[in-house]
Enzyme design. Sequence first.
Site, PDB file in Angstrom:
ATOM      1  N   SER A 143      45.078  14.167  36.632  1.00  9.71           N
ATOM      2  CA  SER A 143      45.396  12.800  37.014  1.00  9.71           C
ATOM      3  C   SER A 143      44.093  12.022  37.088  1.00  9.71           C
ATOM      4  CB  SER A 143      46.091  12.771  38.381  1.00  9.71           C
ATOM      5  OG  SER A 143      46.153  11.461  38.902  1.00  9.71           O
ATOM      6  N   TYR A 156      45.431  14.810  47.928  1.00  9.05           N
ATOM      7  CA  TYR A 156      45.986  14.848  46.576  1.00  9.05           C
ATOM      8  C   TYR A 156      44.872  14.848  45.541  1.00  9.05           C
ATOM      9  CZ  TYR A 156      48.297  13.387  42.276  1.00  9.05           C
ATOM     10  OH  TYR A 156      48.727  13.307  40.977  1.00  9.05           O
TER      11      TYR A 156
END
Length: 234
Positions: A143, A156
Site C-alpha cells: 500500500s 496499519y
Amino acid sequence: MLKLTGKTAVITGASSGIGSSIAKHLAEEGANVVLAARRKEKLDALAEEINGIKQGQALAVETDVAQKADIDNLVQKAVGAFGKIDIFINNAGLVQNGAIRDGQVDKWDQMIDVNVKGVLYGINAVLPDMIKRSAGHIVNTDSVSGHEVTKTSGVYSATKYAVRAISMGLEKELARTGVRVTNISPGMVETERNSERLPNDRKPLQTDDIARAVVYAVAQPEHVNVNEITVRPV
C-alpha cells in the site's frame, strides 16, 4: 496466444475488490486461478463467472490467511487441481485506522495476523517447490501506507512497511534462483470498504488499475523481475 496460458495463480483476498479484479484479469490471460478468502459464497460466484468465460479455470477455496493450516490446505488443493503453483499473490489485507495512543490492541493483533503473518504463511507454503523448480512468482500487495504514515495509520502503516521489507529481503534471498518477487503498492482504490474515505478532488483508482499492474509484472519474460510498482491516482 494469451500471455499466461498454462500458468496457475493463487490469489488471497479474492472475494471482492482488488483480489477479484486480479483473478479476472489473470484468467482473461489464460491462467488458472485459485480463489482464496473467507467469504465462500462470493468466491463461488466469482469462480462460476470466470469458468463461464472459458479461458482460465477457477477453483474456490475458503481460506483464513491468518491460519497457517488454512494456507497449507489452500496450496495443497491448488496443486491437486492444477499440478503446480506458478504465481502466488498475497493480496488479503485488513485496514483498521486509529491512533496508537487509543490502545486498540485487538485491532493491532488482527492487522498483524492478516497483513504480516498471512503474507509469511503464503510465502512459506509455496516457496520450497518454486525453488526446487527454479520457477515461480510471488506478488505481495502492499500500500502507499507502506511508504507514508498519517496520524491515524501508525499500526496499519507498520504492517505495510513490513510487507515491503519482506518483499525486498525475499527478492535478495532469491536472486539467481529463478523465483521472482514483486511488491505492488496501490494508492486509494474505490472498493466497497473505501467508498467513504475517497478524496473528492480527483478520480480514484479502480480495482482494474491494480489488476493490470499485476498482469504487467507476472507476464514479463522469465529473466525479467519487476520488483516494485506503485500505483497512484493522477
